[in-house]
Motif scaffolding. Structure first.
Motif, PDB file in Angstrom:
ATOM      1  N   MET A   1      12.463   0.687 -76.028  1.00 28.03           N
ATOM      2  CA  MET A   1      13.325  -0.320 -75.380  1.00 28.03           C
ATOM      3  C   MET A   1      14.711   0.245 -75.098  1.00 28.03           C
ATOM      4  O   MET A   1      15.317  -0.041 -74.064  1.00 28.03           O
ATOM      5  CB  MET A   1      13.479  -1.545 -76.284  1.00 28.03           C
ATOM      6  CG  MET A   1      12.244  -2.398 -76.399  1.00 28.03           C
ATOM      7  SD  MET A   1      12.680  -4.031 -77.128  1.00 28.03           S
ATOM      8  CE  MET A   1      12.083  -3.832 -78.772  1.00 28.03           C
ATOM      9  N   MET A   2      15.220   1.035 -76.054  1.00 26.58           N
ATOM     10  CA  MET A   2      16.560   1.609 -75.872  1.00 26.58           C
ATOM     11  C   MET A   2      16.582   2.570 -74.696  1.00 26.58           C
ATOM     12  O   MET A   2      17.543   2.639 -73.957  1.00 26.58           O
ATOM     13  CB  MET A   2      16.985   2.346 -77.152  1.00 26.58           C
ATOM     14  CG  MET A   2      17.307   1.395 -78.293  1.00 26.58           C
ATOM     15  SD  MET A   2      17.587   2.319 -79.819  1.00 26.58           S
ATOM     16  CE  MET A   2      17.505   0.973 -81.000  1.00 26.58           C
TER      17      MET A   2
ATOM     18  N   LEU B   1      16.723 -11.812 -75.518  1.00 20.22           N
ATOM     19  CA  LEU B   1      16.159 -10.787 -74.627  1.00 20.22           C
ATOM     20  C   LEU B   1      17.204 -10.367 -73.593  1.00 20.22           C
ATOM     21  O   LEU B   1      17.396  -9.181 -73.312  1.00 20.22           O
ATOM     22  CB  LEU B   1      14.907 -11.306 -73.913  1.00 20.22           C
ATOM     23  CG  LEU B   1      13.632 -11.485 -74.751  1.00 20.22           C
ATOM     24  CD1 LEU B   1      12.495 -11.994 -73.862  1.00 20.22           C
ATOM     25  CD2 LEU B   1      13.208 -10.185 -75.411  1.00 20.22           C
TER      26      LEU B   1
ATOM     27  N   ILE C   1      12.119  -4.230 -72.196  1.00 15.38           N
ATOM     28  CA  ILE C   1      12.476  -5.000 -73.394  1.00 15.38           C
ATOM     29  C   ILE C   1      11.551  -6.205 -73.626  1.00 15.38           C
ATOM     30  O   ILE C   1      11.044  -6.404 -74.729  1.00 15.38           O
ATOM     31  CB  ILE C   1      13.968  -5.423 -73.337  1.00 15.38           C
ATOM     32  CG1 ILE C   1      14.845  -4.205 -73.679  1.00 15.38           C
ATOM     33  CG2 ILE C   1      14.263  -6.584 -74.290  1.00 15.38           C
ATOM     34  CD1 ILE C   1      16.343  -4.423 -73.518  1.00 15.38           C
ATOM     35  N   THR C   2      11.318  -7.001 -72.591  1.00 15.58           N
ATOM     36  CA  THR C   2      10.471  -8.182 -72.813  1.00 15.58           C
ATOM     37  C   THR C   2       9.050  -7.759 -73.208  1.00 15.58           C
ATOM     38  O   THR C   2       8.480  -8.263 -74.181  1.00 15.58           O
ATOM     39  CB  THR C   2      10.418  -9.074 -71.561  1.00 15.58           C
ATOM     40  OG1 THR C   2      11.756  -9.399 -71.185  1.00 15.58           O
ATOM     41  CG2 THR C   2       9.678 -10.371 -71.842  1.00 15.58           C
ATOM     42  N   SER C   3       8.493  -6.814 -72.471  1.00 16.57           N
ATOM     43  CA  SER C   3       7.123  -6.369 -72.779  1.00 16.57           C
ATOM     44  C   SER C   3       7.036  -5.797 -74.182  1.00 16.57           C
ATOM     45  O   SER C   3       6.107  -6.103 -74.938  1.00 16.57           O
ATOM     46  CB  SER C   3       6.673  -5.316 -71.765  1.00 16.57           C
ATOM     47  OG  SER C   3       6.601  -5.873 -70.480  1.00 16.57           O
TER      48      SER C   3
ATOM     49  N   ILE D   1      19.685  -3.764 -79.535  1.00 13.84           N
ATOM     50  CA  ILE D   1      18.232  -4.023 -79.524  1.00 13.84           C
ATOM     51  C   ILE D   1      17.653  -4.251 -80.923  1.00 13.84           C
ATOM     52  O   ILE D   1      16.924  -5.223 -81.156  1.00 13.84           O
ATOM     53  CB  ILE D   1      17.487  -2.884 -78.770  1.00 13.84           C
ATOM     54  CG1 ILE D   1      17.694  -3.072 -77.261  1.00 13.84           C
ATOM     55  CG2 ILE D   1      16.000  -2.873 -79.119  1.00 13.84           C
ATOM     56  CD1 ILE D   1      17.143  -1.963 -76.390  1.00 13.84           C
TER      57      ILE D   1
ATOM     58  N   MET E   1       8.289 -14.194 -69.947  1.00 15.33           N
ATOM     59  CA  MET E   1       8.656 -12.867 -69.458  1.00 15.33           C
ATOM     60  C   MET E   1      10.005 -13.010 -68.768  1.00 15.33           C
ATOM     61  O   MET E   1      10.217 -13.963 -68.016  1.00 15.33           O
ATOM     62  CB  MET E   1       7.636 -12.332 -68.453  1.00 15.33           C
ATOM     63  CG  MET E   1       6.296 -11.944 -69.036  1.00 15.33           C
ATOM     64  SD  MET E   1       6.341 -10.586 -70.259  1.00 15.33           S
ATOM     65  CE  MET E   1       6.593  -9.156 -69.203  1.00 15.33           C
TER      66      MET E   1
ATOM     67  N   PRO F   1      15.509  -0.145 -70.817  1.00 19.94           N
ATOM     68  CA  PRO F   1      15.754  -1.579 -71.038  1.00 19.94           C
ATOM     69  C   PRO F   1      14.880  -2.494 -70.170  1.00 19.94           C
ATOM     70  O   PRO F   1      14.708  -3.659 -70.505  1.00 19.94           O
ATOM     71  CB  PRO F   1      17.241  -1.734 -70.687  1.00 19.94           C
ATOM     72  CG  PRO F   1      17.830  -0.387 -70.943  1.00 19.94           C
ATOM     73  CD  PRO F   1      16.754   0.584 -70.545  1.00 19.94           C
ATOM     74  N   ARG F   2      14.297  -1.974 -69.082  1.00 20.71           N
ATOM     75  CA  ARG F   2      13.385  -2.812 -68.297  1.00 20.71           C
ATOM     76  C   ARG F   2      12.155  -3.219 -69.107  1.00 20.71           C
ATOM     77  O   ARG F   2      11.462  -4.179 -68.768  1.00 20.71           O
ATOM     78  CB  ARG F   2      12.900  -2.061 -67.048  1.00 20.71           C
ATOM     79  CG  ARG F   2      13.943  -1.861 -65.956  1.00 20.71           C
ATOM     80  CD  ARG F   2      13.339  -0.975 -64.869  1.00 20.71           C
ATOM     81  NE  ARG F   2      12.734   0.216 -65.478  1.00 20.71           N
ATOM     82  CZ  ARG F   2      11.607   0.804 -65.081  1.00 20.71           C
ATOM     83  NH1 ARG F   2      10.939   0.316 -64.045  1.00 20.71           N
ATOM     84  NH2 ARG F   2      11.131   1.867 -65.699  1.00 20.71           N
TER      85      ARG F   2
ATOM     86  N   PRO G   1      14.250  -8.159 -65.681  1.00 22.28           N
ATOM     87  CA  PRO G   1      15.553  -7.553 -65.989  1.00 22.28           C
ATOM     88  C   PRO G   1      16.630  -7.962 -64.981  1.00 22.28           C
ATOM     89  O   PRO G   1      17.806  -8.023 -65.306  1.00 22.28           O
ATOM     90  CB  PRO G   1      15.272  -6.044 -65.902  1.00 22.28           C
ATOM     91  CG  PRO G   1      13.814  -5.904 -66.147  1.00 22.28           C
ATOM     92  CD  PRO G   1      13.177  -7.165 -65.623  1.00 22.28           C
TER      93      PRO G   1
ATOM     94  N   PRO H   1      21.982  -2.457 -74.731  1.00 25.60           N
ATOM     95  CA  PRO H   1      20.853  -1.863 -75.468  1.00 25.60           C
ATOM     96  C   PRO H   1      21.215  -1.442 -76.899  1.00 25.60           C
ATOM     97  O   PRO H   1      20.311  -1.280 -77.717  1.00 25.60           O
ATOM     98  CB  PRO H   1      20.470  -0.653 -74.607  1.00 25.60           C
ATOM     99  CG  PRO H   1      20.911  -1.030 -73.234  1.00 25.60           C
ATOM    100  CD  PRO H   1      22.189  -1.821 -73.431  1.00 25.60           C
TER     101      PRO H   1
END
Lengths: 238, 238
Positions: free
Chosen positions: B175-176, A172, B182-184, A182, A232, B179-180, A235, A179
């Protein structure tokens, strides 16, 4: 000595089922090893071969199912014998899923190989080797009715879960920093998850073996070490 | 009429197993519905309740296992009767996994609720409702030995796979771009995958029902619509 039909004994039939299970497990172990190696080597050909190899495992599961159902119908086993036949059915079904996970890893290897190698793969082979050894030891425990070894496998799953947790966080974080990685990292997370699930299935089989040999389940509650479902990452941590 | 022991007929025992399976399936269906609703409502309390609810499903699986093994030991069923008992064991094991997936979705809901709601969740409820209906119809097909309805469920899985494919791509792209998230988004991809796997298990159960009723498997090869294992998204697409 006698002529005419040779009627196999129940024990012989049982041994045939058990041999088929060990054979199936051996193929599943090889499939996992090949899947992980195809990732490390970026070897699409090996990945394709591994996907193809899944058919042999499915065929063995059907054969074990047929043998077990025939034994139930013709022998009407009871008590321990019945439990061994039912356990055989369950273990075969778990091993079939293990091989499915290996095939799924191989599919993702092919996807990864179509893009530049940017994602960090190094933890996967380590996790794969840990779990491959769990498969090997589970099969030995099954062949030898060795409850102590089965218990050892069962306890070892926590190590796999810990590796998976740290890999999940690492991937993650890597995605947040780059990115472009990803898609590749998402496939790696799924691969790691597949390996973690194989470890879970080995603990399930280990429980079946322990129960079959000792009549008991492990005393402690099952160590549940996969914490990624509730992970979680902020970022700002990345 | 007669005094003393009332010996239940084989058919009555079989009906008890089948009722327990339908009960188990009903709980699994409710669990999925609750898990998806807890996501849509950001309802952590409901998610916790759903995780807790998994125990009832596990207990039912054990009960079905015990009943089936007792029937095998005491009744020595053969032919169709034997197949129905073995199918019951297999269906119970598949339903247990369905409920596990629902519990896993609920765990991820709790993780998501600990962060701001930035990821796009809208496709999950749609996919969840499709699959919830697959569970309901599978249980009806099982109760009524309705091969046509089982076949309908079996064919419907492709629609779920297509939804999952488009959701997988959508979430990677999201996500790309941000990026914030990404986890969610990773948790959402796993949730979608869990629902897609529940759909797979329903096609497995549908196959068991079709085989039990008709003695045959579906003629066409199983539609395999999940293409996400080989999906790569070029960051430039996003």
């Amino acid at each position: 000595m006698s002529s005419g039909h040779i009627v196999k004994s129940f024990d012989e039939e049982l041994a045939r089922v058990q041999n088929a299970i060990v054979e199936m497990g051996g193929i599943a172990e090889t499939q996992l090893e090949a899947a992980v190696r195809s990732l490390a080597e970026r070897n699409t050909e090996l990945a394709l071969k591994t996907i193809e190899g899944d058919k042999a495992v499915d065929a063995l599961e059907h054969r074990i199912d047929d043998m077990a159902i025939k034994m139930l119908a013709l022998r009407s086993p009871v008590a321990d014998d019945l439990r061994i036949v039912i356990s055989g059915l369950k273990i075969a079904s778990l091993l079939e899923r293990v091989a499915d996970y290996a095939a799924n890893i191989s599919k993702r290897v092919i996807a990864l190989n179509s893009a530049p190698a940017i994602a960090p793969i190094s933890s996967i082979p380590r996790m794969g080797e840990l779990v491959r050894r769990m498969i090997a030891d589970t099969l030995t425990a099954y062949s030898n009715a060795d409850a102590a070894l089965a218990y050892d496998v069962w306890a070892r799953d926590q190590e796999v879960d810990q590796l998976y947790n740290s890999m999940f966080r690492e991937l993650l974080t890597f995605m947040m920093e780059d990115p472009r990685s990803i898609t590749s990292c998402t496939h790696l997370i799924f691969m790691a998850k597949n390996i973690e699930r194989i470890g879970d299935h080995m603990t399930n089989i280990a429980e079946i073996i322990i129960y079959q040999v000792t009549g008991d389940m492990p005393k402690e509650p099952r160590p549940k070490g996969d914490k990624t479902s509730v992970t979680m990452i902020d970022p700002k941590e990345g």
